[in-house]
Design an enzyme around this catalytic site. Structure first.
Site, PDB file in Angstrom:
ATOM      1  N   ASP A  67      40.063  33.202  44.750  1.00  0.00           N
ATOM      2  CA  ASP A  67      39.705  33.481  46.073  1.00  0.00           C
ATOM      3  C   ASP A  67      38.165  33.859  46.089  1.00  0.00           C
ATOM      4  O   ASP A  67      37.349  33.487  45.174  1.00  0.00           O
ATOM      5  CB  ASP A  67      40.213  34.853  46.199  1.00  0.00           C
ATOM      6  CG  ASP A  67      40.322  35.651  44.966  1.00  0.00           C
ATOM      7  OD1 ASP A  67      39.832  35.311  43.931  1.00  0.00           O
ATOM      8  OD2 ASP A  67      41.551  36.331  44.671  1.00  0.00           O
ATOM      9  N   ASN A 136      47.945  47.323  43.085  1.00  0.00           N
ATOM     10  CA  ASN A 136      49.102  47.584  44.122  1.00  0.00           C
ATOM     11  C   ASN A 136      49.896  46.263  44.214  1.00  0.00           C
ATOM     12  O   ASN A 136      50.410  46.063  44.956  1.00  0.00           O
ATOM     13  CB  ASN A 136      48.397  47.668  45.416  1.00  0.00           C
ATOM     14  CG  ASN A 136      47.301  46.496  45.726  1.00  0.00           C
ATOM     15  OD1 ASN A 136      47.466  45.368  45.207  1.00  0.00           O
ATOM     16  ND2 ASN A 136      46.779  46.428  47.191  1.00  0.00           N
ATOM     17  N   HIS A 138      48.895  43.175  43.883  1.00  0.00           N
ATOM     18  CA  HIS A 138      48.494  41.842  44.633  1.00  0.00           C
ATOM     19  C   HIS A 138      48.016  40.846  43.827  1.00  0.00           C
ATOM     20  O   HIS A 138      47.983  41.050  42.474  1.00  0.00           O
ATOM     21  CB  HIS A 138      47.170  41.979  45.562  1.00  0.00           C
ATOM     22  CG  HIS A 138      45.731  42.471  44.785  1.00  0.00           C
ATOM     23  ND1 HIS A 138      44.997  43.358  45.342  1.00  0.00           N
ATOM     24  CD2 HIS A 138      45.408  41.926  43.768  1.00  0.00           C
ATOM     25  CE1 HIS A 138      44.078  43.364  44.622  1.00  0.00           C
ATOM     26  NE2 HIS A 138      44.124  42.594  43.513  1.00  0.00           N
ATOM     27  N   GLU A 143      47.677  40.736  49.431  1.00  0.00           N
ATOM     28  CA  GLU A 143      47.963  42.128  49.602  1.00  0.00           C
ATOM     29  C   GLU A 143      49.584  42.480  49.780  1.00  0.00           C
ATOM     30  O   GLU A 143      50.359  41.635  50.271  1.00  0.00           O
ATOM     31  CB  GLU A 143      47.228  42.895  50.486  1.00  0.00           C
ATOM     32  CG  GLU A 143      45.610  42.806  50.537  1.00  0.00           C
ATOM     33  CD  GLU A 143      45.183  43.546  49.145  1.00  0.00           C
ATOM     34  OE1 GLU A 143      45.772  43.934  48.343  1.00  0.00           O
ATOM     35  OE2 GLU A 143      43.721  43.767  49.261  1.00  0.00           O
TER      36      GLU A 143
HETATM   37  C1  F6R Z   1      40.627  37.766  41.124  1.00  0.00           C
HETATM   38  C2  F6R Z   1      41.847  37.925  41.875  1.00  0.00           C
HETATM   39  C3  F6R Z   1      42.639  39.257  41.805  1.00  0.00           C
HETATM   40  C4  F6R Z   1      42.584  40.061  40.461  1.00  0.00           C
HETATM   41  C5  F6R Z   1      43.063  41.472  40.378  1.00  0.00           C
HETATM   42  C6  F6R Z   1      42.879  42.194  39.113  1.00  0.00           C
HETATM   43  O1  F6R Z   1      40.285  36.378  41.541  1.00  0.00           O
HETATM   44  O2  F6R Z   1      42.542  37.156  42.649  1.00  0.00           O
HETATM   45  O3  F6R Z   1      43.890  39.432  42.300  1.00  0.00           O
HETATM   46  O4  F6R Z   1      43.122  39.116  39.641  1.00  0.00           O
HETATM   47  O5  F6R Z   1      42.402  42.144  41.470  1.00  0.00           O
HETATM   48  O6  F6R Z   1      41.554  42.457  38.946  1.00  0.00           O
HETATM   49  P1  F6R Z   1      40.963  42.980  37.341  1.00  0.00           P
HETATM   50  O7  F6R Z   1      41.277  42.016  36.459  1.00  0.00           O
HETATM   51  O8  F6R Z   1      39.565  43.516  37.856  1.00  0.00           O
HETATM   52  O9  F6R Z   1      42.008  44.138  37.284  1.00  0.00           O
END
Ligand code: F6R
Length: 243
Positions: A67, A136, A138, A143
């Site tokens: 992303d 959450n 995701h 989401e």
């Molecule tokens: C990042 C991504 C997100 C993260 C998720 C966890 O490329 O796709 O889904 O993997 O938000 O983020 P952290 O590791 O910062 O807790």
């Protein structure tokens, strides 16, 4: 699904880096799917170490990131392009032409997403996808309540995600409100998936995603359906997980 529970963040990072190293050694032209966020930073450090010690060669590797925020130029320190170069790409011998990331400055979402999906297909699909997990549930920026059938698309980030990511910005108003993301379909099409999770604050999410039913309100739960999915987590993240 295979579950590996380790002592702490460092061990999780090492186990994940070793899975990647094995994959790259066995298939030097592996197509990697990569994630940003706090969780994979330790794994990237290890991979850089392996490269510097001559254990790994990235010269034939292709990568696709999950992303990218919309509206941020590449050289903005908050962009995922910057993050990936700072934490990994600048320190290994991956070819810049083999690095694929969404262009956050492309306003035409249809064009940006169709081109990304086509590039993944042209590369032969993703061999190994690395994932983190949002509080959450995701995965990438899919989401809660995103349809599982979606491929790459532009998303409105939810309040909880904006709040979770604000720690990296001067203030919450600077967190972009939209991003480009691979869809769950792209992720599930990867031949192998490894998810890393660390910390007590993700324990309930892990429990809901992997002890509960497969529901779109907890996007990570869909991974239960993948035939080569490995969850690597530390004890804290696993504290509510029932084996
Ligand atoms: C990042 C991504 C997100 C993260 C998720 C966890 O490329 O796709 O889904 O993997 O938000 O983020 P952290 O590791 O910062 O807790």
């Amino acid at each position: 699904m295979k579950v590996i529970i380790v002592e702490d963040y460092d061990k999780m990072s090492e186990v994940a880096a070793d899975i990647l190293a094995k994959q790259i050694t066995e298939k030097p032209n592996t197509v990697l799917g990569l994630a940003t966020g706090s969780t994979p930073i330790g794994m990237y450090k290890k991979l850089v170490e392996y490269y510097q010690n001559g254990k790994l060669n990235f010269s034939e590797i292709k990568s696709f990131n999950l992303d990218e925020y919309c509206g941020l130029p590449k050289d903005n320190v908050q962009s995922y392009w910057y993050f990936m170069h700072d934490n990994l790409f600048n320190h290994i011998n991956i070819k810049s032409d083999n690095v694929n990331m969404f262009d956050g400055e492309e306003n035409d979402a249809k064009k940006a997403c169709e081109e990304y999906d086509m590039a993944i297909e042209k590369a032969g699909g993703i061999d190994l996808q690395i994932l983190g997990c949002g509080h959450n549930g995701h995965i990438a920026f899919n989401e809660p309540s995103t349809e599982f059938s979606k491929s790459s698309h532009r998303v409105e980030l939810q309040e909880s995600t904006i709040n979770a990511n604000k720690r990296l910005f001067a203030d919450v108003s600077q967190v972009p409100k939209t991003s480009y993301t691979m869809g769950i379909k792209n992720i599930m099409n990867a031949k192998k998936i490894v998810m890393l999770v660390s910390g007590e604050d993700k324990a309930l999410t892990v429990h809901q995603a992997f002890n509960g039913p497969i529901v779109s309100t907890v996007p990570a739960s869909v991974l239960q359906l993948h035939n080569d999915f490995t969850l690597v987590m530390d004890k804290a993240a696993a504290s509510k997980y029932v084996k």
